[in-house]
Design a protein around this motif. Structure first.
Motif, PDB file in Angstrom:
ATOM      1  N   GLY A 244      52.034 -22.954 -18.453  1.00  0.00           N
ATOM      2  CA  GLY A 244      53.317 -23.407 -18.987  1.00  0.00           C
ATOM      3  C   GLY A 244      53.373 -23.309 -20.494  1.00  0.00           C
ATOM      4  O   GLY A 244      54.402 -22.919 -21.066  1.00  0.00           O
ATOM      5  N   LYS A 245      52.275 -23.640 -21.154  1.00  0.00           N
ATOM      6  CA  LYS A 245      52.225 -23.539 -22.615  1.00  0.00           C
ATOM      7  C   LYS A 245      52.296 -22.083 -23.064  1.00  0.00           C
ATOM      8  O   LYS A 245      52.929 -21.767 -24.069  1.00  0.00           O
ATOM      9  CB  LYS A 245      50.963 -24.222 -23.152  1.00  0.00           C
ATOM     10  N   ILE A 246      51.648 -21.201 -22.317  1.00  0.00           N
ATOM     11  CA  ILE A 246      51.749 -19.772 -22.626  1.00  0.00           C
ATOM     12  C   ILE A 246      53.194 -19.334 -22.450  1.00  0.00           C
ATOM     13  O   ILE A 246      53.767 -18.684 -23.333  1.00  0.00           O
ATOM     14  CB  ILE A 246      50.803 -18.934 -21.740  1.00  0.00           C
ATOM     15  N   SER A 247      53.799 -19.706 -21.333  1.00  0.00           N
ATOM     16  CA  SER A 247      55.184 -19.310 -21.051  1.00  0.00           C
ATOM     17  C   SER A 247      56.135 -19.784 -22.138  1.00  0.00           C
ATOM     18  O   SER A 247      57.028 -19.037 -22.554  1.00  0.00           O
ATOM     19  CB  SER A 247      55.633 -19.861 -19.696  1.00  0.00           C
ATOM     20  N   SER A 248      55.949 -21.012 -22.619  1.00  0.00           N
ATOM     21  CA  SER A 248      56.843 -21.527 -23.655  1.00  0.00           C
ATOM     22  C   SER A 248      56.598 -20.877 -25.016  1.00  0.00           C
ATOM     23  O   SER A 248      57.435 -20.981 -25.909  1.00  0.00           O
ATOM     24  CB  SER A 248      56.723 -23.048 -23.757  1.00  0.00           C
ATOM     25  N   SER A 249      55.477 -20.179 -25.157  1.00  0.00           N
ATOM     26  CA  SER A 249      55.169 -19.480 -26.407  1.00  0.00           C
ATOM     27  C   SER A 249      55.583 -18.008 -26.365  1.00  0.00           C
ATOM     28  O   SER A 249      55.450 -17.300 -27.350  1.00  0.00           O
ATOM     29  CB  SER A 249      53.664 -19.574 -26.707  1.00  0.00           C
ATOM     30  N   LEU A 250      56.068 -17.564 -25.208  1.00  0.00           N
ATOM     31  CA  LEU A 250      56.498 -16.177 -25.044  1.00  0.00           C
ATOM     32  C   LEU A 250      57.975 -16.034 -25.416  1.00  0.00           C
ATOM     33  O   LEU A 250      58.763 -16.946 -25.187  1.00  0.00           O
ATOM     34  CB  LEU A 250      56.310 -15.722 -23.589  1.00  0.00           C
ATOM     35  N   THR A 251      58.319 -14.877 -25.936  1.00  0.00           N
ATOM     36  CA  THR A 251      59.703 -14.563 -26.241  1.00  0.00           C
ATOM     37  C   THR A 251      60.071 -13.296 -25.482  1.00  0.00           C
ATOM     38  O   THR A 251      59.516 -12.226 -25.748  1.00  0.00           O
ATOM     39  CB  THR A 251      59.894 -14.334 -27.765  1.00  0.00           C
ATOM     40  N   GLY A 252      60.960 -13.420 -24.514  1.00  0.00           N
ATOM     41  CA  GLY A 252      61.420 -12.253 -23.770  1.00  0.00           C
ATOM     42  C   GLY A 252      60.484 -11.786 -22.660  1.00  0.00           C
ATOM     43  O   GLY A 252      60.650 -10.697 -22.131  1.00  0.00           O
TER      44      GLY A 252
END
Length: 127
Positions: A55-63
């Motif tokens: 989830g933390k990785i996902s929230s740090s991704l853009t696009g």
């Protein structure tokens, strides 16, 4: 074993077990995992907190979504964030090591992608 080599082995262990391809106990370097406390701490932390870390990785991704990024990049990010959460390692060192792993194992631009995601993560988690 140097810390960089330990991070490399932790990455290789997670890479093998991604999407339940191989069980951890059957993974190459399992013996090293059992004997090196740094590796064991990071890998165990990820397995105990995989939903939170993903989830933390996902929230740090853009696009992107976590499933859309390469297996190499996904597991380098998992190792880096696990280390940041379980050890007092300096953020800059962890990012530099993750970029180094991405240069060795990823595509030609993987290191830039990993660097950007981890910097986003660091900014979101300052304080």
């Amino acid at each position: 074993m140097k810390r960089h080599e330990q991070r490399q082995k932790a990455f290789q262990l997670l890479f093998q077990t991604d999407k339940d391809i191989v069980d951890l106990t059957n993974a190459k370097y399992y013996e090293i995992y059992q004997s090196e406390m740094f590796i064991k701490a990071i890998v165990d932390y990820y397995f105990a907190n995989d939903e939170s870390i993903n989830g933390k990785i996902s929230s740090s991704l853009t696009g992107y979504t976590i499933d859309r990024i390469s297996k190499v990049e996904r597991n380098i990010l998992r190792i880096a964030i696990s280390e940041l959460e379980v050890h007092d390692s300096p953020v800059k060192v962890v990012i530099d090591e993750a970029v180094r792993l991405a240069k060795n194992y990823g595509d030609k631009d993987s290191h830039r992608f990993v660097n950007g995601v981890l910097k986003n993560f660091a900014v979101q988690n300052e304080g």
